[in-house]
Scaffold this motif. Structure first.
Motif, mmCIF file in Angstrom:
data_model
loop_
_atom_site.group_PDB
_atom_site.id
_atom_site.type_symbol
_atom_site.label_atom_id
_atom_site.label_comp_id
_atom_site.label_asym_id
_atom_site.label_seq_id
_atom_site.Cartn_x
_atom_site.Cartn_y
_atom_site.Cartn_z
ATOM 1 N N HIS B 435 0.809 -1.221 0.000
ATOM 2 C CA HIS B 435 0.000 0.000 0.000
ATOM 3 C C HIS B 435 0.843 1.273 0.000
ATOM 4 O O HIS B 435 0.534 2.232 0.706
ATOM 5 C CB HIS B 435 -0.966 0.022 1.178
ATOM 6 N N GLY B 436 1.931 1.233 -0.726
ATOM 7 C CA GLY B 436 2.741 2.448 -0.880
ATOM 8 C C GLY B 436 3.530 2.859 0.337
ATOM 9 O O GLY B 436 4.061 3.971 0.408
ATOM 10 N N LEU B 437 3.653 1.957 1.314
ATOM 11 C CA LEU B 437 4.335 2.302 2.561
ATOM 12 C C LEU B 437 5.816 2.554 2.334
ATOM 13 O O LEU B 437 6.457 3.271 3.099
ATOM 14 C CB LEU B 437 4.137 1.148 3.559
ATOM 15 N N CYS B 438 6.371 1.944 1.307
ATOM 16 C CA CYS B 438 7.801 2.060 1.086
ATOM 17 C C CYS B 438 8.138 3.135 0.047
ATOM 18 O O CYS B 438 9.294 3.287 -0.332
ATOM 19 C CB CYS B 438 8.369 0.723 0.632
ATOM 20 N N ASN B 439 7.143 3.828 -0.412
ATOM 21 C CA ASN B 439 7.357 4.849 -1.419
ATOM 22 C C ASN B 439 8.100 6.047 -0.810
ATOM 23 O O ASN B 439 7.552 6.779 0.014
ATOM 24 C CB ASN B 439 5.998 5.299 -1.966
ATOM 25 N N ALA B 440 9.357 6.203 -1.214
ATOM 26 C CA ALA B 440 10.191 7.224 -0.579
ATOM 27 C C ALA B 440 9.707 8.638 -0.872
ATOM 28 O O ALA B 440 10.003 9.573 -0.142
ATOM 29 C CB ALA B 440 11.642 7.061 -1.043
ATOM 30 N N THR B 441 8.953 8.808 -1.948
ATOM 31 C CA THR B 441 8.507 10.158 -2.281
ATOM 32 C C THR B 441 7.222 10.539 -1.544
ATOM 33 O O THR B 441 6.808 11.684 -1.577
ATOM 34 C CB THR B 441 8.240 10.262 -3.795
ATOM 35 N N ALA B 442 6.598 9.563 -0.894
ATOM 36 C CA ALA B 442 5.313 9.854 -0.250
ATOM 37 C C ALA B 442 5.411 9.779 1.262
ATOM 38 O O ALA B 442 4.489 9.352 1.950
ATOM 39 C CB ALA B 442 4.254 8.883 -0.756
ATOM 40 N N ILE B 443 6.584 10.173 1.805
ATOM 41 C CA ILE B 443 6.780 10.053 3.250
ATOM 42 C C ILE B 443 5.703 10.778 4.028
ATOM 43 O O ILE B 443 5.073 10.232 4.919
ATOM 44 C CB ILE B 443 8.178 10.575 3.639
ATOM 45 N N TRP B 444 5.458 12.033 3.641
ATOM 46 C CA TRP B 444 4.540 12.819 4.463
ATOM 47 C C TRP B 444 3.119 12.314 4.364
ATOM 48 O O TRP B 444 2.390 12.299 5.355
ATOM 49 C CB TRP B 444 4.637 14.301 4.107
ATOM 50 N N ALA B 445 2.729 11.840 3.179
ATOM 51 C CA ALA B 445 1.401 11.249 3.041
ATOM 52 C C ALA B 445 1.278 10.017 3.934
ATOM 53 O O ALA B 445 0.282 9.829 4.645
ATOM 54 C CB ALA B 445 1.160 10.860 1.582
#
Lengths: 763, 763
Positions: B435-445
């Protein structure tokens, strides 16, 4: 004054200005304990400093806790800024001691490791570019497979070519240094701190439960035990550093707590502090902070002190482990001592493996009991033979024999910790083959060597544990178990290789040469079984073992092996090795185990009222002040029951009585003659006829009374749980008798053949 | 007969042929407890079957253990083959119950997991080739990366194309099934087994310490709790299965022990058995055999039962874990529930990480206390509002709201256990991005989503824990903590990525893109801190957590976080959530924590002799048989102190008195009139004048007497350690008063605002 028959011969050399030699040590449980060579301790180490317990006595928990409560109450009553700072300083002092103890023992443990490693390697050779480097540090920075030329054996250093001379030189240095190390450790112990010998855990168990043995934790003992331990371990004798480290930790805590009189002066508080320190000691010894806490819980029984003791132990343990990890003596930045490699192949275990594991567990339980029995017999023999007078000679000879024998067997030659680490490790082509252990063609040779190693270690350990030298039993036990376990593992592996398609191995992977059996883990199982048999610990053992090895996925087999080995061991005798030593030394320590009576009641064990020295007053007129004074001066009991007519009024300690009487008896003889006192507050009209001195404040508040019909089992469990010193028995208000802790301890140890075998002779 | 002032209003509906309604429940600690909807239990569940304790009373440990001792003695006295078989059968029956309980709860736990997983997945869709497969089983056998076409969502199954209808259908099914599951669980609980609601741990703690609540462990409760638990967990409500599994395990043990009357009839023995079963429950719930034992030790306080209880718990725990592993519900052949991947990069932690971890610990301690306070307030509000009358409606509405809210947030939509497993996991390119937990660009989300999830779960948990549905608090707490931990981990990782050369990160590897921070482990730390704050457990929590995650190398940070969070939590209130619920329900349970008095003594809390109903005889002539009979019939106390003149003679239970009196009073009125009895064995000459019936055998052997000057603190600790029911106080043999367990419990709970808030209304 009624009945006064001294029943135990007086302790010699402990006379005191106040009392003539006619006194009785048994009423309140003053046991005659001692070491063959220990200095005779001063009977009043804390003279004039508050509650003075005599060395060898038992503290009164109720009273100590009452004193602590009183102190806390006074502290809480201070108002304003001064009160606040006083309270903060009070709490702070406790935590300061805890933190410093944790840091101290973590550091000490780390440096001890470094020292032992260097001394041990010195028996083999020296580092070319620095005498103070050990072999690992000397050879660090090399690629795997590269040979280390910086580390020179002694024959290389002296440039000797002939192989025969080489071996002769190497073995002579090996044996000589062993003797020198062990001999100097023994000499240090003998001349400076006799209490520094042995593991120390039996004594600590006794002290934590209330035994008074201050010289056991003196600064000298601290120094000698730490130094002697390093020498003893490096000498290659069959001993470990775990138990002695606990002792060192307790010494350190006591030394630190001397900074704060509120901790040091209260015996109960001091013991709670020591409990936390002991936990930290285990934590450092095994690199197992959690195992330390559980060891404290299960073996040292610190939990009876309440949840806050466990909590403090927890904190001390964490701090000590952090200090150890920070210093990082092994350069691995890991706490884990003997890492078991968990690979994908080894995380799964198969049901058929339970068969060899159960065999190992039964073997461990049996050999553990054997080791205990052997060790007890040797200890008794040592005491009763001429060895008792020549402890240093014994150590020197045993270390020479150990070194000579060990030099011949490759698995015995290395230090135990290295042996265990390698036995726990799985075979791995990259890591290389440790002394041919992974050679598939030499299974039977390896099995023979391993069994030989285990047998030799068993005998040496049974002899070494108890000599005049710091010595722990944990590591040798682990080593014995690991050897046996690895042997069984090798056999199982051999069977699998020989018959890969046998029905019993159906759960193994079908490919030829597939790895199915992990002999390294068999060594862990063997070690757990052996430890279970020797110490009879359960939960803490499992935690220590799997913190030690990291074998989390295998916690279930470890639990099973500890379980079975304890069952088997219990069949041969209920007590673990520490309990046996406590019984042999006759410390007033109550095992936490359940006691089953055969229908006896308190009446069967209590000292009847007629045999007790009591302070008796008339129902009418009280009693003569001089009579009371005489009783207090004449007997060195901890206290006396007070009766009025025959009705039990209470219990007064000798110390409180003296404090109350001393100002009164200082008056001139004429005026005190005929003066009367009472312990029962009376209505005014009665008092008016003669001037009665009211001594009712002297009575102890916390005294338990029971009916003599009380079942013995309940008496025992009351003593165990409340940590009592004595219980009074009365029927319809009339004093019937008294039971002391000593009486209860005797119930447990009476049936054991070697009870008091090491205690009676010296004092 | 002296003083008789009934002070508590009689329990209604509990009349008994022998006693009129005039009795007083407080003398011996019969508390008015009950559930709003529970069936009114029979006051004599074991009528005519030996010691009959009334539901809601407290057992007399001393007496039960005496009975057990007596039974053992008789057993041991049998000779020959019959005696041997009898003894073997006796020991065997106990171990049989233990083994069967272990196997049973292991199996039950495994099948519960399977059921929950299937029910939970049913809310999403169904398996194409078999309705009874869950998603994982349906899609098994695929290569990584391959798509699973066998698992169909409901809209796929119904072949719906329009996205809007798809989402509408999916969400409606999701919410509808949640409501159906939760509603049926609530209905089952309400109509069949009201005791099956909530976690059960507070009740088990009370029962293990001696509270009598047999209907809490009935077979119906067993069935409903297990079934209701599966439904409740599958409904997606914010609850866990851990506590209820302990309850199920205890029900099972009681059911099994009914096979053997020697276990079932002795209340003390039964409780020791239940202690072992509870331990096995935890062992299965967490897949943590060792953690189970420690939970028993620390939270359930089973250790007071002696070392054999711990040992039995250990064995049961091992058996249960083995059964669970054998059945292997997750198909992983591992016990470990949420495996943390320990890679070479993650085994090392760096000192600067202590800063975020300490922050998490403080946060966990604070939020834990907040959760406790919130939960207590909601529970009290629920009881006093109209919700009390409509429990099923409440469950249905809350589950609908929960489902609706959770469907919107992706982390909330999945089951808590899946969420936690993924939060604990490190990011790994092979495993894919959950679920995008590892997406480095979406830290703040991600951080926002995680904090939102944590906050929502906190509120839902505070409301759900206490509804009329089986519900545990462990898993939701872990989930909240893991969300917060992961959020902090992500922030720290983000900082490191943004400023890799900042001085604080100097200990990280210097290469760009090197992994230094492991957010998965931050989630573990967050979970430990949160659990520490909510439960206030220490050692057992650490063991459970690292058995749960396998994070052995990180045991030190886990210990630190539990330590700090407990400190912070204790600042806001000393009690954990279970203690709070015990206090709210007013169970007679004594916390093991230390009690500090302010200088009070026993005299300040005891019920003075004048207020006690005593059996009094003259010093000369004994007492009238009829008077004794009348007292015994009139008062429903557990027992009565017996005095002679004013001197305390002993304590006699009503049951024993009735057993002794019933044959005597059956004689005709004329002959029994004027007949006298005595509790004090008298010399013969006195007895000759009138025929005195000797009742001295009726007196209890095990009665404790103390001086009223005894400090309160010591009274409390005596009650805690000996598990007493009452203590009598006497001064110079004269009865002064009595303190019961209820009085002592009240000392602890008096200051807590919600004490008895949930107990007084219903009965």
């Amino acid at each position: 004054m009624r009945g006064s028959r001294p029943r135990v011969k007086p302790l010699d050399g402990h006379g005191h200005a106040h009392n003539p030699s006619d006194y009785d040590a048994e009423q309140e449980g003053l046991l005659a304990n001692g070491y063959s060579t220990g200095p005779i301790p001063s009977p009043f180490p804390q003279k004039g400093k508050g509650p003075a317990y005599e060395e060898g006595g038992v503290i009164d928990w109720q009273r100590e806790e009452a004193a602590e409560r009183e102190r806390k109450r006074i502290l809480a009553s201070h108002r304003g800024f001064r009160g606040l700072t006083a309270r903060l300083a009070d709490t702070g002092s406790m935590w300061l001691v805890i933190i410093l103890t944790g840091l101290g023992i973590g550091t000490a443990g780390a440096w001890l490791d470094v020292l032992v490693r260097w001394l041990g390697d010195l028996r083999d050779g020296r580092c070319a570019y620095g005498f103070f480097y050990n072999q690992v540090m000397c050879c660090s920075g090399l690629d795997p497979g590269e040979l280390c030329y910086e580390w020179q054996t002694w024959s290389e250093y002296l440039n000797i070519r002939w192989i025969l001379v080489q071996s002769l030189l190497q073995s002579s240095v090996y044996i000589l240094l062993a003797v020198v190390f062990a001999g100097s450790a023994a000499a240090l112990v003998k001349f400076y701190a006799p209490y520094a010998f042995h593991t120390g855990i039996p004594e600590i168990k006794a002290i934590l439960s209330g035994y008074v043995l201050d010289s056991f934790l003196s600064p000298w003992t601290l120094l000698i035990k730490a130094l002697g331990l390093a020498l003893a371990v490096a000498s290659g004798l069959s001993l470990g550093k775990e138990g002695p480290l606990v002792h060192v930790s307790c010494c350190l805590a006591l030394l630190l707590s001397k900074m704060f009189k509120q901790i040091h002066r209260n015996e109960a508080r001091k013991r709670k502090m020591l409990g936390a320190a002991a936990v930290a000691g285990v934590s450092v010894a095994f690199g197992s902070p959690l195992g330390g806490v559980l060891f404290g819980l299960e073996e040292l029984d610190t939990f009876t002190g309440g949840t806050d003791v466990m909590w403090r132990g927890f904190v001390t343990s964490v701090i000590a482990a952090m200090a150890l990890q920070y210093i990082d003596p092994f350069g691995t930045s890991k706490l884990v001592l003997f890492q078991v490699q968990i690979t994908d192949e080894t995380t799964v275990w198969r049901a058929f493996e339970l068969i060899p594991w159960l065999f190992l567990s039964v073997l461990g339980g049996f050999l553990g009991s054997l080791l205990i029995k052997l060790n007890a017999r040797i200890a008794v023999y040592r005491r009763n033979s001429m060895l008792n007078d020549w402890p240093t000679i014994e150590v020197v000879s045993v270390s020479a024999i150990t070194a000579a024998v060990c030099y011949l067997v490759v698995f015995l030659r290395v230090q135990s910790s290295e042996l265990v680490a390698n036995l726990f490790m799985e075979c791995d082509p990259i890591r290389g083959d440790w002394h041919g252990l992974c050679n598939a063609t030499a299974i039977w040779a390896n099995v023979f060597l391993l069994i030989l190693t285990a047998g030799t270690k068993l005998v040496f350990t049974a002899w070494t544990f108890g000599m005049m030298i710091p010595a722990g039993i944990f590591l040798p036990t682990i080593a014995i178990g690991a050897c046996l376990g690895r042997a069984v593992g090798l056999i199982t592996q051999g069977l699998h290789r020989a018959y890969p398609h046998a029905w019993i191995f159906w759960s193994c992977p079908p490919e030829p040469n597939a790895r199915c059996i992990s002999p390294g883990f068999y060594a862990v199982i063997g070690a757990s079984a052996m430890l279970g048999g020797v110490t009879r610990m359960t939960v803490s053992l499992v935690v220590i073992l799997f913190e030690l090895t990291g074998a989390l996925s295998h916690v279930l087999p470890i639990m099973i092996s500890v379980m079975v080995s304890k069952w088997v061991g219990d069949y041969f005798g209920k007590e673990g090795i520490y309990s046996i030593w406590i019984a042999m030394r006759a410390y007033p320590w109550l095992p936490p185990s359940e006691f089953r009576d055969k229908g006896e009641t308190a009446a069967d064990v209590m000292k009847p009222a007629a045999d007790l020295v009591v302070i008796a007053e008339d129902t009418e007129g009280g009693c003569e002040l001089e009579d009371v004074d005489r009783v207090v001066r004449m007997y060195r009991f901890h206290g006396f029951p007070v009766v009025c007519g025959e009705t039990l009024v209470g219990y007064a300690t000798r110390e409180n009585l003296r404090a109350a009487l001393d100002p009164l008896v200082l008056e001139d003889v004429a005026s005190r003659r005929g003066r009367k006192c009472t312990f029962v507050p009376r209505p005014v009209e009665l008092e008016s006829e003669s001037e009665l001195v009211d001594l009712s404040d002297v009575l102890e508040d916390a005294v338990l009374q029971m009916r003599p019909e009380m079942p013995l089992e309940l008496i025992v469990s009351t003593f165990q749980k409340l940590n009592l010193r004595h219980i009074l028995f009365s029927r319809e208000g009339i004093l019937c008798g008294m039971v002391t802790k000593t009486d209860v301890v005797r119930l447990f140890t009476a049936k054991f053949p070697y009870t008091s075998a090491l205690s009676s002779k010296s004092l």
